[in-house]
Design a protein around this motif. Structure first.
Motif, PDB file in Angstrom:
ATOM      1  N   HIS A 185      20.922  28.178  -0.171  1.00 21.46           N
ATOM      2  CA  HIS A 185      20.524  27.183   0.638  1.00 21.46           C
ATOM      3  C   HIS A 185      20.770  27.840   2.015  1.00 21.46           C
ATOM      4  CE1 HIS A 185      24.416  25.421   0.710  1.00 21.46           C
ATOM      5  NE2 HIS A 185      24.127  25.015   2.056  1.00 21.46           N
ATOM      6  N   ASP A 186      21.866  28.538   2.341  1.00 21.39           N
ATOM      7  CA  ASP A 186      22.193  29.001   3.787  1.00 21.39           C
ATOM      8  C   ASP A 186      22.441  30.151   3.718  1.00 21.39           C
ATOM      9  OD1 ASP A 186      24.502  29.520   2.134  1.00 21.39           O
ATOM     10  OD2 ASP A 186      25.934  28.723   3.428  1.00 21.39           O
ATOM     11  N   VAL A 203      20.007  32.336   4.997  1.00 21.77           N
ATOM     12  CA  VAL A 203      19.039  33.004   6.175  1.00 21.77           C
ATOM     13  C   VAL A 203      20.156  32.658   7.131  1.00 21.77           C
ATOM     14  CG1 VAL A 203      17.248  32.366   7.567  1.00 21.77           C
ATOM     15  CG2 VAL A 203      16.958  32.372   5.264  1.00 21.77           C
ATOM     16  N   ASP A 204      20.790  31.617   7.220  1.00 24.95           N
ATOM     17  CA  ASP A 204      21.903  31.486   8.333  1.00 24.95           C
ATOM     18  C   ASP A 204      22.727  32.353   8.313  1.00 24.95           C
ATOM     19  OD1 ASP A 204      20.411  29.238   9.461  1.00 24.95           O
ATOM     20  OD2 ASP A 204      21.710  27.927   8.284  1.00 24.95           O
ATOM     21  N   LYS A 205      23.502  33.040   7.264  1.00 21.34           N
ATOM     22  CA  LYS A 205      24.614  33.971   6.990  1.00 21.34           C
ATOM     23  C   LYS A 205      23.965  35.456   7.645  1.00 21.34           C
ATOM     24  CE  LYS A 205      27.318  31.384   3.531  1.00 21.34           C
ATOM     25  NZ  LYS A 205      27.748  31.551   2.296  1.00 21.34           N
ATOM     26  N   THR A 240      21.376  36.089   9.422  1.00 18.86           N
ATOM     27  CA  THR A 240      20.964  36.291  10.698  1.00 18.86           C
ATOM     28  C   THR A 240      22.054  36.013  11.654  1.00 18.86           C
ATOM     29  OG1 THR A 240      20.235  33.705  10.861  1.00 18.86           O
ATOM     30  CG2 THR A 240      18.746  35.433  10.042  1.00 18.86           C
ATOM     31  N   ARG A 261      23.539  32.969  12.476  1.00 19.74           N
ATOM     32  CA  ARG A 261      23.458  31.731  12.813  1.00 19.74           C
ATOM     33  C   ARG A 261      24.636  31.031  12.430  1.00 19.74           C
ATOM     34  NH1 ARG A 261      17.272  31.706  12.595  1.00 19.74           N
ATOM     35  NH2 ARG A 261      17.952  30.651  10.287  1.00 19.74           N
ATOM     36  N   ALA A 262      25.069  31.267  11.109  1.00 22.36           N
ATOM     37  CA  ALA A 262      26.105  30.415  10.280  1.00 22.36           C
ATOM     38  C   ALA A 262      27.439  30.320  11.185  1.00 22.36           C
ATOM     39  CB  ALA A 262      26.189  30.890   8.917  1.00 22.36           C
ATOM     40  N   ARG A 263      28.216  29.237  11.272  1.00 21.91           N
ATOM     41  CA  ARG A 263      29.409  29.305  11.898  1.00 21.91           C
ATOM     42  C   ARG A 263      30.556  29.329  10.712  1.00 21.91           C
ATOM     43  NH1 ARG A 263      30.165  26.249  17.143  1.00 21.91           N
ATOM     44  NH2 ARG A 263      32.314  26.169  16.513  1.00 21.91           N
ATOM     45  N   ASP A 281      34.832  31.777  13.851  1.00 22.14           N
ATOM     46  CA  ASP A 281      33.933  31.737  15.009  1.00 22.14           C
ATOM     47  C   ASP A 281      34.279  30.429  15.867  1.00 22.14           C
ATOM     48  OD1 ASP A 281      32.255  33.668  13.928  1.00 22.14           O
ATOM     49  OD2 ASP A 281      31.197  32.180  12.664  1.00 22.14           O
TER      50      ASP A 281
END
Length: 182
Positions: A1-2, A4-6, A8, A10-12, A16
């Motif tokens: 589910h995450d 794409v964020d990872k 790209t 965008r995931a924190r 970070d």
């Protein structure tokens, strides 16, 4: 589910997070499995402009020995930070707090530790052989039953007896003997 964020960016992640006044830690660890610590010089690390603190065992209270009587005593602060002797490879010897991860790592390289390498024992059987190097010289062994002597590096002995072992084996239809290591 995450995913794409990872992929790209965008995931924190924990690494970070940057908070005001945040410090980064690094730990200097013993490269030896068993060694007396002759000296630790942290002066160059303390002089580093980004270092806010340096800690060794000298900064910890020795603390009470936990466990007395039939339970072996341990000084837990000596496991947090090596006090006088590194007891295993990787035992913490000093710690740094600095304004960046890179400064903390750089400051570790400025700490000078002089060791006297001691013979190490790397398994239980070797540790109990006569003449084996003793890891905890100051621990008093305990026993919950009669014992003539203790092998090296054995701190305690507990033996519980119920019934007659020899009679039990003689009466058994099958006996199985195994040795296990974990």
């Amino acid at each position: 589910h995450d995913g794409v964020d990872k992929v790209t960016g965008r995931a924190r992640f924990g690494a970070d997070v940057k908070l005001p006044g945040m410090l980064h830690g690094a730990v200097l660890r013993s490269p030896h499995a068993h060694a007396r610590i002759l000296s630790i010089d942290t002066s160059r690390a303390q002089a580093h402009p980004e270092v806010r603190g340096v800690m060794t065992s000298a900064d910890l209270q020795p603390g009470p020995v936990v466990g007395t009587g039939i339970v072996p005593g341990q000084n837990h602060s000596s496991n947090v930070m090596a006090r006088g002797k590194a007891l295993y490879r990787g035992h913490a010897v000093a710690a740094i707090a600095a304004t960046s991860v890179h400064a903390a790592q750089e400051a570790l390289g400025l700490i000078e530790v002089r060791y006297e390498k001691l013979p190490a024992v790397l398994d239980v059987e070797s540790a109990m052989k006569p003449g084996a190097p003793v890891v905890h010289e100051d621990m008093e062994p305990y026993s919950l039953g009669p014992v003539d002597s203790f092998p090296p590096n054995v701190v305690g002995r507990e033996q519980y007896v119920l019934g007659d072992l020899d009679s039990g084996f003689a009466a058994a239809a099958v006996t199985i003997e195994r040795e296990f290591r974990t």
